[in-house]
Each structure stands twice: as C-alpha cells, then as structure tokens.
Design a protein around this motif. Structure first.
Motif, PDB file in Angstrom:
ATOM      1  N   VAL A 117       1.028  -0.913   0.128  1.00 18.47           N
ATOM      2  CA  VAL A 117      -0.227   0.596  -0.315  1.00 18.47           C
ATOM      3  C   VAL A 117       0.979   1.360   0.366  1.00 18.47           C
ATOM      4  O   VAL A 117       1.486   1.260   0.727  1.00 18.47           O
ATOM      5  CB  VAL A 117      -0.529   0.498   1.232  1.00 18.47           C
ATOM      6  N   PRO A 118       0.271   2.546  -0.977  1.00 16.99           N
ATOM      7  CA  PRO A 118       1.797   3.304  -1.032  1.00 16.99           C
ATOM      8  C   PRO A 118       1.443   4.167   0.112  1.00 16.99           C
ATOM      9  O   PRO A 118      -0.134   4.586   0.782  1.00 16.99           O
ATOM     10  CB  PRO A 118       1.231   4.253  -2.709  1.00 16.99           C
ATOM     11  N   GLU A 119       2.087   5.477   0.665  1.00 20.86           N
ATOM     12  CA  GLU A 119       1.748   6.685   1.522  1.00 20.86           C
ATOM     13  C   GLU A 119       2.346   7.004   0.587  1.00 20.86           C
ATOM     14  O   GLU A 119       3.168   7.260   0.604  1.00 20.86           O
ATOM     15  CB  GLU A 119       2.224   5.531   3.054  1.00 20.86           C
ATOM     16  N   ILE A 120       1.822   8.122   0.280  1.00 22.29           N
ATOM     17  CA  ILE A 120       2.125   9.743  -0.241  1.00 22.29           C
ATOM     18  C   ILE A 120       2.785  10.363   0.757  1.00 22.29           C
ATOM     19  O   ILE A 120       1.828  11.045   1.870  1.00 22.29           O
ATOM     20  CB  ILE A 120       1.097  10.244  -1.262  1.00 22.29           C
ATOM     21  N   GLU A 121       3.450  11.694   0.552  1.00 20.96           N
ATOM     22  CA  GLU A 121       4.415  12.748   1.416  1.00 20.96           C
ATOM     23  C   GLU A 121       4.252  13.507  -0.105  1.00 20.96           C
ATOM     24  O   GLU A 121       5.172  13.185  -1.108  1.00 20.96           O
ATOM     25  CB  GLU A 121       5.299  12.323   1.613  1.00 20.96           C
ATOM     26  N   VAL A 122       3.727  14.882  -0.069  1.00 22.79           N
ATOM     27  CA  VAL A 122       4.254  15.868  -1.181  1.00 22.79           C
ATOM     28  C   VAL A 122       4.551  17.158  -0.093  1.00 22.79           C
ATOM     29  O   VAL A 122       4.402  17.108   1.118  1.00 22.79           O
ATOM     30  CB  VAL A 122       2.479  16.533  -1.333  1.00 22.79           C
ATOM     31  N   TYR A 123       5.751  17.656   0.093  1.00 22.91           N
ATOM     32  CA  TYR A 123       6.469  18.165   0.508  1.00 22.91           C
ATOM     33  C   TYR A 123       7.415  19.705  -0.756  1.00 22.91           C
ATOM     34  O   TYR A 123       7.058  19.759  -1.288  1.00 22.91           O
ATOM     35  CB  TYR A 123       7.341  17.503   0.882  1.00 22.91           C
ATOM     36  N   GLY A 124       7.215  20.792   0.618  1.00 24.84           N
ATOM     37  CA  GLY A 124       7.749  21.451  -0.971  1.00 24.84           C
ATOM     38  C   GLY A 124       6.985  23.115  -0.406  1.00 24.84           C
ATOM     39  O   GLY A 124       5.677  22.682  -0.198  1.00 24.84           O
ATOM     40  N   PRO A 125       7.290  24.230  -1.063  1.00 24.17           N
ATOM     41  CA  PRO A 125       6.431  25.514  -1.019  1.00 24.17           C
ATOM     42  C   PRO A 125       4.966  24.933  -2.278  1.00 24.17           C
ATOM     43  O   PRO A 125       5.387  24.381  -3.675  1.00 24.17           O
ATOM     44  CB  PRO A 125       6.706  26.430  -1.374  1.00 24.17           C
ATOM     45  N   GLN A 126       4.061  25.715  -1.960  1.00 23.79           N
ATOM     46  CA  GLN A 126       3.100  25.983  -3.202  1.00 23.79           C
ATOM     47  C   GLN A 126       4.061  26.218  -5.237  1.00 23.79           C
ATOM     48  O   GLN A 126       3.710  27.109  -4.517  1.00 23.79           O
ATOM     49  CB  GLN A 126       1.874  26.282  -2.968  1.00 23.79           C
ATOM     50  N   GLY A 127       4.089  25.032  -5.386  1.00 23.08           N
ATOM     51  CA  GLY A 127       4.096  25.712  -6.784  1.00 23.08           C
ATOM     52  C   GLY A 127       5.244  24.759  -7.577  1.00 23.08           C
ATOM     53  O   GLY A 127       5.973  24.703  -8.017  1.00 23.08           O
ATOM     54  N   ASP A 128       6.248  24.187  -6.072  1.00 24.34           N
ATOM     55  CA  ASP A 128       7.575  23.473  -6.592  1.00 24.34           C
ATOM     56  C   ASP A 128       7.629  22.759  -5.642  1.00 24.34           C
ATOM     57  O   ASP A 128       8.522  22.820  -4.304  1.00 24.34           O
ATOM     58  CB  ASP A 128       8.067  24.849  -6.353  1.00 24.34           C
ATOM     59  N   GLN A 129       6.348  21.676  -5.451  1.00 24.12           N
ATOM     60  CA  GLN A 129       6.225  20.657  -4.485  1.00 24.12           C
ATOM     61  C   GLN A 129       6.834  19.157  -5.080  1.00 24.12           C
ATOM     62  O   GLN A 129       6.997  19.311  -6.662  1.00 24.12           O
ATOM     63  CB  GLN A 129       4.923  20.359  -4.664  1.00 24.12           C
ATOM     64  N   GLY A 130       7.224  18.066  -3.926  1.00 19.75           N
ATOM     65  CA  GLY A 130       8.532  17.098  -4.503  1.00 19.75           C
ATOM     66  C   GLY A 130       6.834  15.920  -4.041  1.00 19.75           C
ATOM     67  O   GLY A 130       6.118  16.641  -2.886  1.00 19.75           O
TER      68      GLY A 130
END
Length: 265
Positions: A117-130
């Motif tokens: 099962v994948p766990e997703i982490e979005v990081y970084g400022p809006q417009g430049d996210q990873g």
C-alpha cells in the motif's frame, strides 16, 4: 504532508505503474532500470519497506524490491482499486484492506502472500512541490481477488457503460456547462494520449484501459460540479446515478493491469 494517492483522476495510479512495469520486468519484457524509471514517474523517490526477511525500517529502491520479489517466488503483480463498499482486487485480511481503502489502491503479489500500500508525502512550497512514496509491505490472504472481471467481461461491460455514460452526461448537460467543463475536457484529452501499460501487455488490455480511463475522466468532470445540476440535492442524485459507471471503470482498470498475469497467452 500526507496526500491521497487518487487525488487526480487524470493521472495513472501509482499502483498501476508498479503493477504494469513490475509485471513487465518479472515477465522478461523490460530491464530493471527501465521498470524502476517508469515506476518512479514524476515523483522524487519511491522506497519499499517491510519485505519478508527485512529488518524493521529498512528501505529499498524499486529495482531492488522487484528483484527481491522475484527471488522470493513472485511471478507477477495484481492491482487493487477499492472504494467504499467495493473491495475491488483485495483478498484480506481486514487491516490490509482498510489501509488499501484509505489509499484507494494497492498492489498484491502473485505466488507470494504479500501486498503493498503506498503512503504519499507531498513536500515543498506551493508551485514547487515534490512527492515521495513509501510502499509498505504486509502479509495478505491467499485467494482470488475480489470482483475483478476477465478482459472479455470488462470489454463488454465498458461498451455498455460508454453508451450509458454518454446518455447520462447529455441529460446532465455537461457538454453545455461552460468554460470550466471545456477546460476539464481539454485537460483529459491532453493527458489521454500518454503511453498506457508496459511492454508485454496484449492490445486488448490497452483498449480496455483506454475506455476505462475515458469513463473515469468524464465522470470526474461530471462529479466536479460541471453541468446543469448544481444544487446539493441534484449533486447527490448525480452521484447515485453515476456510481455504477465508476464501479465498471474501476473493474475494467483492474482487469487491464492484471491481464499480464491473469489472461492466457
């Protein structure tokens, strides 16, 4: 910050990429490097944890994890796309099913009682996210996956559903909903020409997945508030009308991704 794995209906699910390219690698149709690159997609990193025999917390790259699966006896991968009330592709136990339902997707090994099962982490400022993805491995029950049709069944159901989708969306006046609906349709058409599946898959699986994605995109447009029905009561009625079509598209999606291990060659 955590993120749902199914936020964007126009993107290929990460579990789909892992299933398709994992199957291509395990079937000898692609190289480890090509499979790993395709699984990564536009994300910054994918790591796997909890494989049999691993110490707690040990992390592995996609290429290493797929190689480890092969050495453990896995012969392929299957996609699961569960939704509330529809445990599509799952086999249990309950904790794994619950995690997969929260994510909206999972991948089960063939020939080995484990799943991811994948766990997703979005990081970084809006417009430049990873995006970083952690695939957690757990033991699953052996047995047939829930409610996954054959490709033949899926193709027949999709043909009926495409006609029904067109009829219902015409009634809902999605085509005449204005500039937002036009932009959504344009976005879907732009994304609809990306390469589907992976080397080794039969043409029928590609056709079925194309049709399933078409229905999924059109339903997303309709359920995003586009169209003539805009009140809360009308939107509830719209969801009830369109729910069976979404179920059909999810079933067909699973059938297409699983074709390399489930369909005779």
């Amino acid at each position: 910050m955590p993120a749902s794995t199914t936020d964007n209906p126009y993107e290929e699910p990460r579990s789909g990429r892992l299933t398709a390219w994992g199957n291509a690698l395990l079937g000898g149709f692609t190289s480890p490097d090509q499979a790993a690159e395709a699984v990564l997609g536009a994300d910054q990193s994918h790591r796997f944890t909890g494989l049999p025999g691993d110490p707690d917390g040990e992390l592995h790259s996609p290429a290493w994890a797929l190689g480890r699966l092969r050495s453990l006896g896995a012969t392929g991968l299957r996609l699961a796309r569960p939704a509330p009330g529809h445990p599509l592709g799952l086999t249990g136990p309950a904790p794994f099913n619950a995690a997969a339902l929260t994510a909206g997707e999972a991948v089960l090994a063939v020939g080995l009682p484990i799943g991811f099962v994948p766990e997703i982490e979005v990081y970084g400022p809006q417009g430049d996210q990873g995006v970083r993805v952690l695939w957690r491995c757990s033991t699953v029950n052996e047995g047939p996956p829930a409610d996954v049709p054959s490709l033949h069944e899926a193709e027949r159901e999709l043909a009926d559903s495409l006609r029904e989708t067109t009829r219902l969306l015409t009634q809902l006046d999605v085509a005449g909903a204005g500039p937002e609906a036009v932009r959504a349709l344009t976005e879907w058409r732009r994304r609809g020409h990306t390469e589907l599946l992976a080397p080794g898959y039969p043409p029928r699986a590609v056709r079925v997945l194309e049709s399933a994605r078409q229905i999924t995109a059109l339903l997303a447009i309709a359920l995003d508030g586009h169209g003539a029905a805009v009140s809360a009561t009308e939107m509830t009625a719209r969801r009830e009308i369109l729910a069976p079509l979404g179920r059909t598209a999810r079933r067909a999606t699973a059938a297409a991704y699983n074709a390399l291990v489930d369909e005779p060659r």
